[in-house]
Design a protein around this motif. Structure first.
Motif, short mmCIF file in Angstrom:
data_model
loop_
_atom_site.label_atom_id
_atom_site.label_comp_id
_atom_site.label_asym_id
_atom_site.label_seq_id
_atom_site.Cartn_x
_atom_site.Cartn_y
_atom_site.Cartn_z
N HIS A 1 0.87 -1.14 0.13
CA HIS A 1 -0.16 -0.19 0.35
C HIS A 1 1.13 1.33 0.19
CE1 HIS A 1 -2.82 2.72 1.43
NE2 HIS A 1 -3.65 1.97 1.04
N PRO A 2 0.67 1.88 -0.77
CA PRO A 2 1.30 3.38 -1.22
C PRO A 2 1.27 4.57 0.58
CG PRO A 2 -0.32 3.98 -2.25
CD PRO A 2 -0.19 2.32 -2.00
N GLU A 3 0.80 3.61 1.24
CA GLU A 3 0.45 4.81 1.73
C GLU A 3 0.86 4.03 3.68
OE1 GLU A 3 -2.75 7.56 2.26
OE2 GLU A 3 -2.61 7.59 0.36
N HIS A 4 0.43 2.63 3.62
CA HIS A 4 1.00 1.71 5.03
C HIS A 4 1.45 0.60 4.72
CE1 HIS A 4 -2.21 4.03 6.52
NE2 HIS A 4 -3.15 4.51 5.94
N ALA A 5 3.16 0.59 4.71
CA ALA A 5 4.04 -0.08 3.48
C ALA A 5 3.41 -1.82 4.30
CB ALA A 5 5.37 -0.07 4.61
N GLN A 6 3.29 -1.72 5.77
CA GLN A 6 2.49 -2.85 6.27
C GLN A 6 1.28 -3.61 6.08
OE1 GLN A 6 1.48 -0.14 7.34
NE2 GLN A 6 -0.16 -0.24 9.18
N VAL A 7 1.01 -2.75 5.20
CA VAL A 7 -0.27 -3.65 4.12
C VAL A 7 0.26 -3.69 2.68
CG1 VAL A 7 -3.23 -2.94 3.27
CG2 VAL A 7 -2.26 -2.32 5.17
#
Length: 65
Positions: A15-21
């Motif tokens: 995910h571009p804003e949530h690297a853990q996703v």
């Protein structure tokens, strides 16, 4: 559910804003055929942060709606 992208290619990426996703979608009813390699790619992204598989084609930023 039958989900498809405008260019009919999967979406596989962090995910571009949530690297853990990790995002995986748009399999349009035939993704089951790719489960072994999709699973490997998702595991690589989740554990290593990258994959050796060429996945640029599946980047969600390519889709223009």
């Amino acid at each position: 559910m039958y989900a498809n992208t405008p260019d009919e290619h999967f979406v596989l990426a962090r995910h571009p804003e949530h690297a853990q996703v990790i995002v995986a979608c748009g399999f349009s009813g035939h993704g089951f055929k790719f489960v072994p390699v999709i699973g490997e790619i998702l595991a690589d992204l989740a554990i290593e942060g990258t994959t050796d598989h060429p996945i640029a084609l599946f980047d969600p930023r390519r889709v223009r709606v």
